[in-house]
Design an enzyme around this catalytic site. Structure first.
Site, PDB file in Angstrom:
ATOM      1  N   ASP A   1      12.254  -1.615   3.539  1.00 39.91           N
ATOM      2  CA  ASP A   1      11.318  -0.484   3.636  1.00 39.91           C
ATOM      3  C   ASP A   1      12.021   0.760   4.164  1.00 39.91           C
ATOM      4  OD1 ASP A   1       8.939   0.927   3.552  1.00 39.91           O
ATOM      5  OD2 ASP A   1       8.165   0.117   5.431  1.00 39.91           O
TER       6      ASP A   1
ATOM      7  N   GLU B   1       0.301  -1.310   5.645  1.00 39.06           N
ATOM      8  CA  GLU B   1       1.377  -0.881   6.529  1.00 39.06           C
ATOM      9  C   GLU B   1       1.249   0.592   6.863  1.00 39.06           C
ATOM     10  OE1 GLU B   1       5.415   0.680   7.644  1.00 39.06           O
ATOM     11  OE2 GLU B   1       4.084   1.270   6.014  1.00 39.06           O
TER      12      GLU B   1
ATOM     13  N   ASP C   1       0.814  -1.209   0.000  1.00 41.99           N
ATOM     14  CA  ASP C   1       0.000   0.000   0.000  1.00 41.99           C
ATOM     15  C   ASP C   1       0.848   1.260   0.000  1.00 41.99           C
ATOM     16  OD1 ASP C   1       0.787  -0.587   2.715  1.00 41.99           O
ATOM     17  OD2 ASP C   1      -0.684   0.888   3.407  1.00 41.99           O
TER      18      ASP C   1
END
Length: 424
Positions: free
Chosen positions: A213, A190, A95
């Protein structure tokens, strides 16, 4: 640092193709729906999940499945003779933030970036004189990827998704590279703080994992904030404004006064490094009832307890001064992963070795936020965070360093080999 050589790696081109394909897929999540228990919080996240599952199956990844909660899972079996080495899991989220639209992303590739300001078609300018990471890329002979300025880019975290997929593809196409079992998990939501709410622990056999990330080149993140959300409700007395005196107690005024009483020098915009903060997120309501949504962040657990106590004290003092009432609810979101990682040193040590073999000296900045790895560490699977090359997340100024993305892919390939060398 010069990225000229790394940009010629054979997996650079497929990495670019994947990244551009993924950022064009709309996956913005929705915090309100996620807070209400919906997962995925938006139906469009299923589109990228379906795309990834199809690509994973085409690569030959085994056990590919998308759970009812929109987690995409698959694994690569260990190389022959390496079945007993520890397995690892690689994670990234699908997302993108709702703070800026992620619909109809039109990525622009700026090859051979020369260090001049980048003016995008819709008035957004990226200037290396005020962006030290952009200046770093200019000096490194990098390739830069941006949106057209009407949307965010989505490098957070589609850069991580593309890097994992490319590293996995490289391992599968080169059977001479030895590795243990590699698990792949792509998660929804997330950005809403709910990325690990329904993570399929029953599928995961690895005792250690890595989120991909992070941001700037060479960063290796092993600690993050302790995080709470505080919801403060103020209850007043509504009355016709023409005859309000002395009965009315305006809940909106109480909420506003409470926010104004928070320490101004401890806000996100006035802190950095290891400094914690109070972050007013929302004010909603009417004269009778108003609520404030507040984020609390602190690297130290005692510091967090002090913040929670101050919020309660300020809320009570504000309500008393207006003659109203208040209620404070604190909800833990995630905890600092440092202690758990310190208790499992090989997880970080092996990653440091993978950086070293890739020609990188790691830096260890704190995460001024959290990742899915924060939650997964709390669940018993220690999970540090690897850089991706993304910058200026959650904004129209977001951009990605492609040279850094290629390096991140190389780190993942090296990491799998380092774990394969562990005592069997």
């Amino acid at each position: 640092m010069d990225f000229t050589e790394i940009l010629t790696k054979p997996y650079a081109k497929p990495l670019m193709e994947r990244f551009l394909r993924y950022v064009k897929t709309y996956t913005t999540s929705d915090s309100d729906r996620a807070d209400a228990g919906e997962q995925p919080s938006t139906p469009q996240q299923k589109d990228l999940a379906a795309l990834l599952a199809k690509e994973m199956q085409a690569l030959g990844i085994q056990g590919v499945q998308t759970t009812q909660w929109c987690y995409v899972y698959g694994y690569i079996p260990a190389s022959k003779g390496f079945e007993s080495v520890p397995s690892i899991a690689l994670l990234a989220h699908m997302d993108t933030s709702e703070e800026v639209t992620g619909k109809d992303v039109k990525p622009i590739v700026h090859e051979h970036y020369d260090g001049k300001p980048i003016t995008l078609p819709y008035g957004i300018t990226l200037d290396p004189s005020t962006d030290k990471e952009l200046m770093f890329s200019a000096k490194a002979n990098d390739t830069i990827i941006t949106s057209d300025g009407t949307t965010l880019l989505g490098a957070d975290d589609k850069a991580g998704v593309a890097e994992i997929m490319t590293a996995v593809s490289e391992l599968l196409s080169h059977p001479e590279i030895s590795h243990g079992k590699i698990e792949i998990i792509f998660s929804p939501d997330e950005e809403t703080g709910h990325g690990m709410d329904h993570v399929p622990l029953e599928l995961i056999s690895s005792k250690q994992a890595y989120t991909v990330d992070g941001g700037h080149f060479a960063e290796l993140e092993t600690e993050c904030f302790n995080a709470y959300r505080s919801d403060i409700t103020f209850t007043g007395v509504a009355k016709h404004t023409g005859s309000a005196r002395p009965v009315m107690v305006n809940a909106i005024c109480m909420a506003s006064a409470f926010v104004a009483s928070l320490p101004r020098h401890e806000m996100p915009e006035t802190t950095d490094g290891f400094m914690g903060f109070y972050a007013p997120l929302t004010i909603k309501g009417s004269m009778e009832t108003a609520t404030v949504g507040l984020l609390l962040r602190d690297f130290d657990t005692q510091g967090m307890e002090r913040r929670k106590a101050l919020v309660e004290q300020l809320a009570q003092a504000t309500a008393a001064s207006f003659g109203g009432k208040t209620k404070v609810e604190h909800t833990q979101q995630y905890v600092n992963m440092k202690n758990a990682l310190d208790q499992n040193p090989s997880v970080v040590q092996n990653l440091v070795e993978a950086y070293r073999r890739s020609g990188i000296t790691p830096t260890f900045p704190p995460i001024r936020g959290g990742t899915d790895g924060s939650r997964l560490t709390e669940m018993g699977i220690p999970t540090p965070n690897i850089f991706t090359g993304g910058h200026n997340f959650h904004s129209r100024y977001e951009w990605a360093s492609f040279g850094t993305m290629v390096y991140a892919t190389q780190v993942l390939i090296e990491l799998c080999q380092v774990w394969a060398e562990q005592k069997r």
